[in-house]
Design a protein around this motif. Structure first.
Motif, short mmCIF file in Angstrom:
data_model
loop_
_atom_site.label_atom_id
_atom_site.label_comp_id
_atom_site.label_asym_id
_atom_site.label_seq_id
_atom_site.Cartn_x
_atom_site.Cartn_y
_atom_site.Cartn_z
N HIS A 12 5.32 23.38 2.65
CA HIS A 12 5.46 23.86 1.28
C HIS A 12 4.25 23.56 0.41
N ALA A 13 3.29 22.80 0.93
CA ALA A 13 2.18 22.35 0.10
C ALA A 13 1.34 23.50 -0.44
N ALA A 14 1.20 24.56 0.34
CA ALA A 14 0.34 25.67 -0.09
C ALA A 14 0.89 26.36 -1.33
N ARG A 48 2.35 19.15 -2.76
CA ARG A 48 1.03 18.63 -2.37
C ARG A 48 0.88 17.17 -2.77
N VAL A 49 1.31 16.86 -3.99
CA VAL A 49 1.25 15.47 -4.46
C VAL A 49 2.18 14.59 -3.62
N LEU A 98 3.13 15.10 -0.60
CA LEU A 98 2.57 14.96 0.74
C LEU A 98 1.49 13.88 0.76
N LEU A 99 0.67 13.82 -0.25
CA LEU A 99 -0.36 12.78 -0.31
C LEU A 99 0.27 11.39 -0.32
N ARG A 100 1.36 11.23 -1.08
CA ARG A 100 2.04 9.93 -1.10
C ARG A 100 2.64 9.61 0.26
N THR A 101 3.21 10.63 0.91
CA THR A 101 3.80 10.41 2.23
C THR A 101 2.73 10.03 3.25
N LEU A 102 1.60 10.71 3.21
CA LEU A 102 0.52 10.41 4.15
C LEU A 102 -0.01 8.99 3.95
N ALA A 103 -0.02 8.53 2.69
CA ALA A 103 -0.49 7.18 2.41
C ALA A 103 0.43 6.13 3.02
N SER A 104 1.73 6.48 3.15
CA SER A 104 2.69 5.53 3.71
C SER A 104 2.88 5.71 5.21
#
Length: 266
Positions: free
Chosen positions: A173-175, A181-182, A184-190
């Motif tokens: 759904h990020a696109a 998108r925001v 997802l960035l938090r999820t990737l950081a964790s």
């Protein structure tokens, strides 16, 4: 509402509490403030919207909820229950957890089972509702000061499974959504602590393929998706297929080999 008895007394108590807080909307009430201890022994219970404080006689305690969950998961595994019936039962269980302020492993198991059923039957919206709760129930995300801590953590394999699902959902759904998108960035950081887990490693690779618009890599990963990951990759697949097909037609016109397109587009 009106009348007398325990239900009327609970409603009066809640109304007094709301008046003290300057709130008059029962629909927006803080049910946690009047958490109950359930007494029902029913394994089957449909969801209904609360319009008054919950009656303990109609709420199932944790031991009964545990048995009801095992029963429903078994029915789904044997294909003896429809998804619509299961979704209604899961909502009833989630409501019973909420009104009892149950935030431990049982509540997590209810949301996990509901999320898996939603993925298996293609209900992305219901899955996303469960996912939002599982972030907190698995020990991630911010917790309000009034929210009790989660006393029992989920097994690491389960945490990794649902982290992988969350990466795939948000990447798909990020696109189209700045909010995703925001998120997802938090999820990737964790995700670093679980990056070596096969499901998380697969989800991270799929996210990268989506970001690069790499259909070949994406559909190779699609064929190898663990557990229910393919259900979430299905969200991203149509757009990626269309974009890649457009590029192939432009690059290879006037003739695009159908076998090549089929292989590249999964």
């Amino acid at each position: 509402f009106g009348g007398s008895g325990p239900a009327a007394a609970r409603r009066a108590a809640l109304e007094r509490l709301l008046a003290e807080r300057g709130d008059t909307d029962l629909g927006e009430a803080d049910w946690d403030a009047l958490a109950v201890k359930g007494r029902s022994t029913a394994l089957e219970k449909s969801y209904f919207r609360l319009t008054a404080p919950p009656d303990p006689a109609a709420v199932r305690p944790p031991a009964v909820l545990d048995a009801a969950l095992d029963r429903l998961v078994g029915l789904l595994a044997c294909r003896e229950a429809t998804y619509f019936y299961a979704a209604d039962q899961f909502k009833g269980m989630r409501q019973d957890c909420t009104v009892q302020r149950a935030r431990g492993r049982l509540a997590a198991r209810v949301y996990e089972a509901a999320a898996r059923a939603a993925l298996e039957y293609g209900d992305a919206a219901e899955y996303n509702q469960c996912q939002a709760q599982l972030v907190a129930l698995h020990g991630g995300g911010a917790r309000a000061a009034t929210t009790p801590p989660v006393p029992a953590s989920a097994p690491p394999d389960v945490v990794a499974e649902f982290l992988a699902y969350r990466i795939l959902y948000q990447a798909a759904h990020a696109a189209a959504s700045a909010g995703e998108r925001v998120a997802l960035l938090r999820t990737l950081a964790s995700a670093a602590a679980h990056a070596a887990h096969p499901a998380v490693a697969h989800a991270l690779a799929a996210r990268a393929a989506i970001a690069r618009r790499d259909a070949v890599a994406f559909f190779d990963l699609y064929r190898a998706a663990p557990r229910l990951g393919r259900a979430l990759m299905d969200i991203a697949a149509p757009r990626l297929r269309f974009e890649t097909l457009t590029a192939l037609v432009r690059a290879l016109r006037p003739a695009l080999p159908v076998a090549l397109a089929a292989r590249v587009l999964g």
